[in-house]
Scaffold this active site. Structure first.
Site, short mmCIF file in Angstrom:
data_model
loop_
_atom_site.label_atom_id
_atom_site.label_comp_id
_atom_site.label_asym_id
_atom_site.label_seq_id
_atom_site.Cartn_x
_atom_site.Cartn_y
_atom_site.Cartn_z
NE ARG A 1 -7.01 4.33 5.56
CZ ARG A 1 -6.00 4.67 6.36
NH1 ARG A 1 -6.18 4.76 7.63
NH2 ARG A 1 -4.82 4.96 5.86
CB CYS B 1 -4.05 6.42 10.30
SG CYS B 1 -4.51 4.73 10.02
CE LYS C 1 -1.75 1.63 4.11
NZ LYS C 1 -1.51 3.08 4.29
CG ASN C 2 2.43 2.63 3.59
OD1 ASN C 2 1.26 2.95 3.40
ND2 ASN C 2 2.94 2.41 4.79
CG ASP D 1 2.71 1.19 9.47
OD1 ASP D 1 2.45 2.08 10.29
OD2 ASP D 1 2.78 1.40 8.24
NE ARG E 1 0.43 10.11 9.97
CZ ARG E 1 0.13 8.98 9.35
NH1 ARG E 1 -0.97 8.35 9.62
NH2 ARG E 1 0.96 8.49 8.44
C1 UD1 Z 1 4.51 6.54 6.34
C2 UD1 Z 1 3.53 5.41 6.19
C3 UD1 Z 1 3.04 4.94 7.55
C4 UD1 Z 1 4.21 4.60 8.43
C5 UD1 Z 1 5.19 5.75 8.48
C6 UD1 Z 1 6.45 5.44 9.25
C7 UD1 Z 1 2.45 5.88 4.10
C8 UD1 Z 1 1.18 6.24 3.42
N1 UD1 Z 1 2.39 5.86 5.42
O1 UD1 Z 1 3.81 7.63 6.93
O2 UD1 Z 1 2.22 3.80 7.37
O3 UD1 Z 1 3.75 4.32 9.73
O4 UD1 Z 1 5.60 6.12 7.14
O5 UD1 Z 1 7.06 4.28 8.75
O6 UD1 Z 1 3.46 5.60 3.49
N2 UD1 Z 1 6.78 14.20 10.84
C9 UD1 Z 1 6.95 15.54 11.16
N3 UD1 Z 1 7.02 16.45 10.14
C10 UD1 Z 1 6.93 16.07 8.83
C11 UD1 Z 1 6.77 14.72 8.52
C12 UD1 Z 1 6.70 13.79 9.55
O7 UD1 Z 1 7.03 15.90 12.33
O8 UD1 Z 1 7.00 16.95 7.96
C13 UD1 Z 1 6.67 13.22 11.93
C14 UD1 Z 1 5.28 12.58 11.95
O9 UD1 Z 1 4.37 13.37 12.68
C15 UD1 Z 1 5.56 11.26 12.61
C16 UD1 Z 1 6.96 10.91 12.10
O10 UD1 Z 1 7.54 12.13 11.67
O11 UD1 Z 1 5.59 11.38 14.00
C17 UD1 Z 1 6.98 9.89 10.98
O12 UD1 Z 1 6.35 10.40 9.84
P1 UD1 Z 1 6.71 9.95 8.35
O13 UD1 Z 1 7.97 9.13 8.37
O14 UD1 Z 1 6.66 11.15 7.49
O15 UD1 Z 1 5.53 8.96 8.03
P2 UD1 Z 1 4.42 9.09 6.91
O16 UD1 Z 1 5.06 9.35 5.59
O17 UD1 Z 1 3.35 10.01 7.38
#
Ligand code: UD1
Length: 424
Positions: A396, A116, A22-23, A304, A121
């Site tokens: 999802r 989610c 999915k991701n 995850d 986030r």
């Molecule tokens: C992706 C995955 C999700 C997985 C996560 C971590 C998808 C659709 N989702 O989510 O399933 O759990 O990677 O492996 O691919 N953060 C910030 N600022 C930012 C971006 C992130 O503070 O600009 C923080 C987030 O709030 C969170 C952490 O960094 O606490 C991890 O986020 P990130 O690695 O960006 O995960 P996602 O891409 O949202």
């Protein structure tokens, strides 16, 4: 109301082939926006998130044809530059259209993301990186907007190895003028898969899978044909199901190299894990042992799979600790597992699990995608029948979850019941 009805029973035995990740697939759909023409993406999971992302693309003017896991995307010479709130609010990952649309249109307006409910986030790293490449960012109450007269390569050091930020910046950089270096980049297999697709499209990228990715901008990209990497989280969920129920499941369609830390934790609790080129077989007998787990960016243990492992640890002898480092609201599953009889206490971001405890069927709620899957797993070893409400969260991310578990011998049904009616 939508729910999974689960009756605890014997071991799960058999084989399951996981879907494409999915991701990864969600990002590949966004990446297709970069090139006019027909891109083909294969091994796409049949899940609700992909359907929503398909609608986002259709809204942007892309022709989307989905057939047997093959998505054909007809991207026109013109694509839209705005994504609607009603779709984005259902899928946070749709924020990844920021990079590609900015690259193609020089302007993009994206409604505030949903998906989610995992705490705060943020997308600050996406936006500050794009700003370094020459984007002007502005906000409204429920949208974010970026515009540029032309993106330029930049040296970006991410303060945190964010998956989404790495992806957005990559897609913005592939056609930017000059070279972009992303330091402290995320190393997830889904990033490597995205780069493989971008490379087929003609992008010049190196270093994916390491913490430094270097992108040299090219004039234009062409459409491409790509097969999505196997879903390591779906695979890990079935692997837990095998260990939890004392069964044996051959999980196919995944690279065991993407599950190193997960497999090592399965071995630590006493499961047997046999690796093959394209999958793993996991089995276990009674007498699982406690272990400690710390979630971290890849190659660390994936956040995850935290909830699913909490269920496993609730059946292991001794005291385990699961430390969540990635998201601040991952532990909403604890209250539900406790209702089923698990003994878990929370100290800051450490969940302390005392086991084994007998679980019993209860009415519980899937608070997010992975929590939902974990509750269904818990139902498989509970006494009586568990009702896991809000099944749409599970839809999802898991293709045919109930049917696949049934094929392995689990007593699991997915029901849609009108509000107010009894569940049976
Ligand atoms: C992706 C995955 C999700 C997985 C996560 C971590 C998808 C659709 N989702 O989510 O399933 O759990 O990677 O492996 O691919 N953060 C910030 N600022 C930012 C971006 C992130 O503070 O600009 C923080 C987030 O709030 C969170 C952490 O960094 O606490 C991890 O986020 P990130 O690695 O960006 O995960 P996602 O891409 O949202």
């Amino acid at each position: 109301m939508d729910a999974f009805l689960v009756r605890g029973g014997g071991p799960l035995i058999g084989a399951v082939r996981v879907s494409g990740a999915k991701n990864s697939a969600l990002k590949l759909l966004a990446a297709a926006l970069l090139a006019p023409g027909r891109s083909v993406i294969r091994n796409v999971p049949d899940i609700a998130d992909i359907a929503v992302m398909g609608k986002v693309l259709e809204h942007l003017g892309v022709g989307v044809d989905a057939r047997d896991g093959v998505l054909t995307l007809d991207v026109g010479d013109e694509v839209g530059d705005e994504t609607p709130a009603h779709l984005v609010s259902r899928l946070r990952a749709s924020i990844v259209v920021l990079g590609p649309l900015l690259a193609r249109r020089g302007h993009v307006r994206v409604a505030t993301p949903g998906g989610c409910n995992l705490g705060n986030r943020a997308i600050d790293l996406h936006l500050s990186g794009l700003a370094r490449m020459g984007a002007e960012i502005s906000f409204g109450a429920d949208y974010v907007e970026a515009r540029t007269g032309g993106l330029a390569g930049a040296d970006i050091e991410l303060p945190y190895a964010s998956v989404g930020a790495t992806e957005n910046l990559l897609m913005a950089a592939v056609t930017a003028a000059g070279t972009t270096r992303i330091g402290n980049a995320a190393r997830e297999p889904e990033i490597v898969d995205l780069v493989a697709f971008l490379r087929r499209m003609g992008a010049d990228v190196c270093g994916e899978g390491s913490d430094e990715i270097v992108v040299t901008g090219v004039g234009a990209l062409r459409p491409a044909d790509h097969t999505v990497v196997g879903d390591r989280i779906e695979a890990g969920t079935y692997a837990v199901a095998a260990a939890l129920t004392g069964g044996t499941i051959a999980v196919d369609g995944v690279d065991p190299g993407h599950l190193r830390m997960v497999l090592s934790k399965l071995r630590a609790v006493g499961a047997r894990v046999d690796e093959r080129a394209d999958g793993v077989t996991v089995s276990a007998q009674a007498g699982l042992r406690a272990t400690d787990i710390v979630t971290l960016p890849y190659p660390g243990f994936p956040t995850d799979l935290g909830a699913q492992f909490l269920v496993l640890l609730s059946q292991a002898y001794g005291t385990s600790m699961l430390t969540e480092n990635v998201f601040d609201a991952r532990f909403s599953v604890l209250a539900e597992l406790t209702r089923m009889g698990a003994d878990i206490s929370l100290e800051s971001h450490h969940a302390v699990v005392r086991g084994p405890r007998t679980l019993s069927g209860a009415e519980v709620r899937a608070t997010d995608l992975r929590a939902g899957a974990a509750l269904v797993l818990a139902g498989l070893v509970a006494d009586g029948e568990a009702v896991v409400h809000d099944a749409h969260h599970i839809d999802r991310g898991y293709t045919d979850f109930a049917a696949r578990l049934r094929a392995l011998g689990g007593d699991v049904r997915r029901v849609d019941v009108p509000v107010g009616a009894a569940v049976r």
